[in-house]
Design an enzyme around this catalytic site. Structure first.
Site, mmCIF file in Angstrom:
data_model
loop_
_atom_site.group_PDB
_atom_site.id
_atom_site.type_symbol
_atom_site.label_atom_id
_atom_site.label_comp_id
_atom_site.label_asym_id
_atom_site.label_seq_id
_atom_site.Cartn_x
_atom_site.Cartn_y
_atom_site.Cartn_z
ATOM 1 N N HIS A 1 0.816 -1.211 0.000
ATOM 2 C CA HIS A 1 0.000 0.000 0.000
ATOM 3 C C HIS A 1 0.851 1.263 0.000
ATOM 4 O O HIS A 1 0.414 2.296 -0.521
ATOM 5 C CB HIS A 1 -0.950 -0.003 1.199
ATOM 6 C CG HIS A 1 -2.143 -0.885 1.008
ATOM 7 N ND1 HIS A 1 -3.424 -0.520 1.387
ATOM 8 C CD2 HIS A 1 -2.263 -2.120 0.464
ATOM 9 C CE1 HIS A 1 -4.266 -1.493 1.085
ATOM 10 N NE2 HIS A 1 -3.580 -2.482 0.534
ATOM 11 N N TRP B 1 -7.848 -16.199 2.647
ATOM 12 C CA TRP B 1 -7.961 -16.708 1.280
ATOM 13 C C TRP B 1 -7.561 -18.184 1.204
ATOM 14 O O TRP B 1 -8.102 -18.929 0.383
ATOM 15 C CB TRP B 1 -7.057 -15.921 0.341
ATOM 16 C CG TRP B 1 -7.494 -14.541 0.003
ATOM 17 C CD1 TRP B 1 -8.310 -14.170 -1.053
ATOM 18 C CD2 TRP B 1 -7.156 -13.324 0.680
ATOM 19 N NE1 TRP B 1 -8.483 -12.803 -1.056
ATOM 20 C CE2 TRP B 1 -7.782 -12.261 -0.002
ATOM 21 C CE3 TRP B 1 -6.380 -13.037 1.800
ATOM 22 C CZ2 TRP B 1 -7.657 -10.933 0.393
ATOM 23 C CZ3 TRP B 1 -6.249 -11.718 2.203
ATOM 24 C CH2 TRP B 1 -6.884 -10.686 1.503
#
Length: 330
Positions: free
Chosen positions: A38, A178
């Site tokens: 990020h 995930w």
């Protein structure tokens, strides 16, 4: 305090903070990777703004971006290291921590160069809205990643970072891991994306997919995929790369190492000595609107329907034009 430039000592201390029994799955590794990602993923090639130089998340305008929710944990984990090795910049520390964490969790060795500088104030921060929105579709992925200079193959390779960590409803709005082993870097993300039967999650939160993990009991935590993850196997140009990486772990590791190294160099301008020059970075001037936000309704605007980002792309084209015109006058 270590000697100036003793990056081996910094790496050693980063490794020492990875084990966090009270944090997600007992590891700070995934959130450190997200911090590096990020901190770098705000770059715009058209306006030549944003990127990994500057460590802008120290300021509210960037650190308070909802897309960066939860990254304060990563910064807190690294703060003692910054205090101990005061000579290293935050921009270098954050990106180095991501690289060290990936390798420590079983991932590839990634090229990393020091020399980034930290902004003295918030005047050069990029606008909000440049990071991916997990509720979107393939058009949004291309809009976001093409802006940084990545192609379809690189988009799929970078998405492999979702082998690590989990989503939190109080941060991104989504919930769950995930993969089965979210602190171990692998190509399992691609295998599960292709293998499992993903169904819409029945809950009050934003639209996401869930599936039962292989060998899991009925009451075990379900695995999840974001609309942007599922878009990779729906898109005819991206799916072949998912299939390749699911089949060939070494190919994925090799490609991921290259594209992550490229990511953390975005927006870094180095002089002949290799030091990044913050004064060479351009300020963004102009309005920038983010893509639609998450929607709990499948197919609704913001839930991943192809074409939804086109109107916003046109708005951003105008904003980019205004920014380039302003930069030409500098």
């Amino acid at each position: 305090m270590s000697k100036l430039g003793d990056y081996a000592a910094v790496k050693k201390d980063i490794l020492a903070v990875l084990k966090q029994p009270e944090y997600d799955d007992g590891s700070a590794g995934p959130v450190l990777v997200r911090l590096a990602w990020h901190a770098s993923g705000t770059y715009c090639a058209r306006t030549d703004t944003g990127g990994s130089n500057g460590a802008g998340m120290r300021y509210e305008a960037e650190g308070g971006d909802p897309a960066n929710a939860g990254l304060q944990h990563a910064r807190v984990f690294l703060e003692p290291i910054k205090e101990k090795h005061s000579w290293i910049t935050y921009a270098d520390l954050w990106t180095l921590a991501g690289v060290v964490a990936i390798e420590a969790m079983g991932g590839p060795s990634i090229q990393w160069k020091p020399g980034r500088t930290d902004f003295a104030d918030d005047s050069r921060l990029p606008p909000r809205g440049r990071l991916p929105d997990g509720a979107q579709g393939a058009d949004h992925l291309r809009f976001i990643f093409n802006r940084m200079g990545f192609n379809d193959q690189e988009i799929v390779a970078l998405s492999g970072a979702h082998n690590l960590g989990r989503c939190h409803s109080d941060r991104s709005g989504f919930e769950g891991p995930w993969v089965n082993s979210p602190t171990r870097f692998s190509n399992q993300y691609y295998k599960l994306l292709l293998k499992l039967k993903w169904q819409p999650k029945k809950w009050d939160g934003p639209f996401q997919y869930v599936a039962k993990a292989p060998g899991a009991d009925d009451d075990d935590e379900q695995l999840m995929m974001l609309p942007t993850d599922y878009a990779l196997i729906q898109d005819e140009k991206m799916r072949p790369w998912v299939e390749k990486y699911a089949e060939d772990r070494d190919a994925f590791f090799n490609d991921f190492a290259k594209v992550f190294a490229k990511l953390i160099e975005l927006g870094v301008y180095r002089d002949e000595s290799g030091i990044a020059r913050a004064d060479k970075m351009k300020q963004f001037k102009g309005e920038y609107k983010s893509a639609p936000q998450k929607s709990p309704v499948p197919g609704a605007p913001g839930a991943g329907k192809d074409g939804e980002a086109n109107p916003l792309a046109r708005q951003n084209e105008r904003a980019h034009g205004q920014a380039q015109h302003a930069l030409a006058k500098l």
